[in-house]
Design a protein around this motif. Structure first.
Motif, PDB file in Angstrom:
ATOM      1  N   VAL A  85       0.831  -1.206   0.000  1.00 26.47           N
ATOM      2  CA  VAL A  85       0.000   0.000   0.000  1.00 26.47           C
ATOM      3  C   VAL A  85       0.863   1.251   0.000  1.00 26.47           C
ATOM      4  O   VAL A  85       0.608   2.211  -0.746  1.00 26.47           O
ATOM      5  CB  VAL A  85      -0.957   0.004   1.204  1.00 26.47           C
ATOM      6  CG1 VAL A  85      -1.832   1.256   1.189  1.00 26.47           C
ATOM      7  CG2 VAL A  85      -1.827  -1.243   1.208  1.00 26.47           C
ATOM      8  N   MET A  86       1.892   1.262   0.831  1.00 26.59           N
ATOM      9  CA  MET A  86       2.779   2.424   0.890  1.00 26.59           C
ATOM     10  C   MET A  86       3.435   2.679  -0.463  1.00 26.59           C
ATOM     11  O   MET A  86       3.491   3.818  -0.939  1.00 26.59           O
ATOM     12  CB  MET A  86       3.837   2.210   1.969  1.00 26.59           C
ATOM     13  CG  MET A  86       3.317   2.200   3.392  1.00 26.59           C
ATOM     14  SD  MET A  86       2.913   3.862   4.004  1.00 26.59           S
ATOM     15  CE  MET A  86       4.574   4.474   4.379  1.00 26.59           C
ATOM     16  N   HIS A  87       3.927   1.635  -1.101  1.00 25.77           N
ATOM     17  CA  HIS A  87       4.568   1.800  -2.406  1.00 25.77           C
ATOM     18  C   HIS A  87       3.578   2.319  -3.446  1.00 25.77           C
ATOM     19  O   HIS A  87       3.925   3.166  -4.281  1.00 25.77           O
ATOM     20  CB  HIS A  87       5.170   0.481  -2.873  1.00 25.77           C
ATOM     21  CG  HIS A  87       6.391   0.060  -2.105  1.00 25.77           C
ATOM     22  ND1 HIS A  87       7.073  -1.115  -2.347  1.00 25.77           N
ATOM     23  CD2 HIS A  87       7.057   0.664  -1.080  1.00 25.77           C
ATOM     24  CE1 HIS A  87       8.096  -1.218  -1.525  1.00 25.77           C
ATOM     25  NE2 HIS A  87       8.107  -0.145  -0.742  1.00 25.77           N
ATOM     26  N   ALA A  88       2.348   1.809  -3.395  1.00 32.72           N
ATOM     27  CA  ALA A  88       1.340   2.263  -4.361  1.00 32.72           C
ATOM     28  C   ALA A  88       1.080   3.759  -4.226  1.00 32.72           C
ATOM     29  O   ALA A  88       0.901   4.462  -5.232  1.00 32.72           O
ATOM     30  CB  ALA A  88       0.052   1.471  -4.165  1.00 32.72           C
ATOM     31  N   LEU A 188       2.065  13.655   3.148  1.00 34.81           N
ATOM     32  CA  LEU A 188       2.453  12.902   4.339  1.00 34.81           C
ATOM     33  C   LEU A 188       1.912  11.490   4.186  1.00 34.81           C
ATOM     34  O   LEU A 188       0.701  11.290   4.042  1.00 34.81           O
ATOM     35  CB  LEU A 188       1.875  13.556   5.599  1.00 34.81           C
ATOM     36  CG  LEU A 188       1.977  12.764   6.904  1.00 34.81           C
ATOM     37  CD1 LEU A 188       3.423  12.485   7.284  1.00 34.81           C
ATOM     38  CD2 LEU A 188       1.257  13.507   8.026  1.00 34.81           C
ATOM     39  N   VAL A 189       2.812  10.509   4.209  1.00 37.12           N
ATOM     40  CA  VAL A 189       2.422   9.109   4.042  1.00 37.12           C
ATOM     41  C   VAL A 189       2.903   8.335   5.265  1.00 37.12           C
ATOM     42  O   VAL A 189       4.107   8.289   5.549  1.00 37.12           O
ATOM     43  CB  VAL A 189       3.008   8.512   2.748  1.00 37.12           C
ATOM     44  CG1 VAL A 189       2.454   7.102   2.525  1.00 37.12           C
ATOM     45  CG2 VAL A 189       2.682   9.397   1.544  1.00 37.12           C
ATOM     46  N   GLU A 241      -6.033   3.072   4.690  1.00 39.48           N
ATOM     47  CA  GLU A 241      -6.173   1.629   4.525  1.00 39.48           C
ATOM     48  C   GLU A 241      -5.773   0.935   5.824  1.00 39.48           C
ATOM     49  O   GLU A 241      -4.940   1.437   6.582  1.00 39.48           O
ATOM     50  CB  GLU A 241      -5.284   1.102   3.388  1.00 39.48           C
ATOM     51  CG  GLU A 241      -5.530   1.735   2.035  1.00 39.48           C
ATOM     52  CD  GLU A 241      -6.808   1.239   1.383  1.00 39.48           C
ATOM     53  OE1 GLU A 241      -7.403   0.261   1.905  1.00 39.48           O
ATOM     54  OE2 GLU A 241      -7.210   1.822   0.354  1.00 39.48           O
ATOM     55  N   GLU A 242      -6.369  -0.240   6.055  1.00 37.24           N
ATOM     56  CA  GLU A 242      -6.026  -1.059   7.216  1.00 37.24           C
ATOM     57  C   GLU A 242      -5.728  -2.484   6.739  1.00 37.24           C
ATOM     58  O   GLU A 242      -6.509  -3.401   6.955  1.00 37.24           O
ATOM     59  CB  GLU A 242      -7.166  -1.049   8.236  1.00 37.24           C
ATOM     60  CG  GLU A 242      -7.430   0.314   8.840  1.00 37.24           C
ATOM     61  CD  GLU A 242      -8.621   0.323   9.781  1.00 37.24           C
ATOM     62  OE1 GLU A 242      -8.416   0.469  10.991  1.00 37.24           O
ATOM     63  OE2 GLU A 242      -9.761   0.180   9.276  1.00 37.24           O
ATOM     64  N   ILE A 290      -2.618   2.703   7.424  1.00 32.74           N
ATOM     65  CA  ILE A 290      -1.848   3.527   6.494  1.00 32.74           C
ATOM     66  C   ILE A 290      -2.671   4.758   6.127  1.00 32.74           C
ATOM     67  O   ILE A 290      -3.857   4.652   5.792  1.00 32.74           O
ATOM     68  CB  ILE A 290      -1.466   2.723   5.239  1.00 32.74           C
ATOM     69  CG1 ILE A 290      -0.509   1.589   5.646  1.00 32.74           C
ATOM     70  CG2 ILE A 290      -0.823   3.620   4.184  1.00 32.74           C
ATOM     71  CD1 ILE A 290      -0.199   0.611   4.556  1.00 32.74           C
ATOM     72  N   TRP A 291      -2.025   5.907   6.220  1.00 32.31           N
ATOM     73  CA  TRP A 291      -2.667   7.194   5.919  1.00 32.31           C
ATOM     74  C   TRP A 291      -1.892   7.931   4.840  1.00 32.31           C
ATOM     75  O   TRP A 291      -0.660   7.951   4.850  1.00 32.31           O
ATOM     76  CB  TRP A 291      -2.691   8.083   7.161  1.00 32.31           C
ATOM     77  CG  TRP A 291      -3.584   7.639   8.272  1.00 32.31           C
ATOM     78  CD1 TRP A 291      -3.238   6.870   9.355  1.00 32.31           C
ATOM     79  CD2 TRP A 291      -4.966   7.944   8.432  1.00 32.31           C
ATOM     80  NE1 TRP A 291      -4.306   6.685  10.172  1.00 32.31           N
ATOM     81  CE2 TRP A 291      -5.393   7.330   9.635  1.00 32.31           C
ATOM     82  CE3 TRP A 291      -5.877   8.680   7.686  1.00 32.31           C
ATOM     83  CZ2 TRP A 291      -6.705   7.429  10.111  1.00 32.31           C
ATOM     84  CZ3 TRP A 291      -7.186   8.779   8.155  1.00 32.31           C
ATOM     85  CH2 TRP A 291      -7.587   8.161   9.350  1.00 32.31           C
TER      86      TRP A 291
END
Length: 296
Positions: A85-88, A188-189, A241-242, A290-291
């Motif tokens: 998710v972070m990479h996306a 901000l990720v 996302e969770e 994830i935010w």
């Protein structure tokens, strides 16, 4: 002081499974099996006769200093959950200057450097910073705290913070710092340890000066906690996302003998095989949150 007892942990997660059954997630056979298993655990002398372990309240720095050499290998299972998710999210952002806040060993710093970003990393652990500098030799890595970043105002395009806010008691000062260093329109990720995973006992060990048992300060942040900290700082939500770990598509193994529970240093992981059906029932929750925020 904190007190850890293997029987208390096992009965505790049995209780979580029973509460989920109460809400309708499991049937009568599951409930009866759990009650029988609780009786078995209570009657097991290895567990009932255990002295337990008195655990000090450690500090985050000591915990991560001790973990630095093994943080990446064997691979932390949370990496497999947060990275897709972070990479996306990160892959859609244009190259610029990135602050990797609480950068650790440079996991995200290395990924983003490989995508053409200029990297500034901040962490409080010298051991972690040393590994990050080796991993990303062209990056700039500084010693600092999340609530007081050694970075100029309006100086970065992206802030990344991975699996660190769980150790912060109040999110508002940290969100304000992220907003301070970001340029208008910056991103901000965040990935963080999910509050449900903390409830299940996943906390970082923080040994004392003589190796005595200790755990890092760990906080269960609610969804509203992130929003109440981020929105007043000028952030807008772009995504949340969770993700959860994949559930094994295999039969539940038989319970292990309680005699194999191991030492405190390996808890709660060595306790889980004693109650594999419960683990399958309660560990299917999200393990990270994830935010993606953007500064107005």
């Amino acid at each position: 002081m904190i007190y850890h007892h293997p029987l208390a942990y096992l009965v505790g997660i049995e209780g979580l499974a029973l509460l989920r059954a109460w809400a309708g997630e499991h049937d009568q056979a599951f409930v009866e099996a759990r009650l029988a298993e609780v009786r078995r655990l209570l009657d097991d002398e290895t567990l009932a006769g255990h002295d337990g372990v008195v655990v000090r309240r450690g500090d985050t720095l000591a915990g991560y200093e001790a973990w630095a050499t093994t943080y990446d290998e064997p691979r932390n299972s949370l990496f497999d959950v947060d990275e897709p998710v972070m990479h996306a999210i990160l892959d859609e952002l244009p190259a610029g200057t990135v602050l990797d806040a609480a950068c650790g060993t440079g996991r995200y710093a290395a990924y983003l450097a490989g995508r053409g970003h200029r990297i500034v990393g901040v962490d409080s652990s010298p051991a972690m910073l040393g590994r990050a500098r080796t991993r990303v030799p062209d990056g700039t890595f500084l010693s600092g705290e999340l609530h007081e970043l050694p970075v100029d105002d309006d100086s970065v395009d992206i802030v990344v913070c991975a699996l660190a806010l769980v150790h912060v008691p109040s999110l508002a000062p940290v969100m304000a710092e992220f907003a301070r260093v970001l340029r208008p329109g910056g991103h901000l990720v965040i990935s963080d340890v999910h509050r449900d995973l903390v409830l299940l006992g996943s906390v970082v060990h923080s040994p004392g000066p003589a190796g005595e048992p200790g755990v890092t300060p760990t906080y269960r942040h609610l969804t509203g906690d992130y929003l109440r900290a981020a929105l007043p700082a000028g952030f807008q939500v772009r995504r949340c996302e969770e993700p959860r770990p994949a559930t094994p598509d295999q039969p539940v193994p038989p319970p292990a003998e309680a005699a194999a529970i191991g030492d405190w240093a390996d808890w709660p992981w060595t306790l889980l095989p004693v109650v594999p059906a419960v683990v399958r029932a309660v560990w299917d929750k999200p393990s990270t949150v994830i935010w993606h925020f953007q500064l107005s």
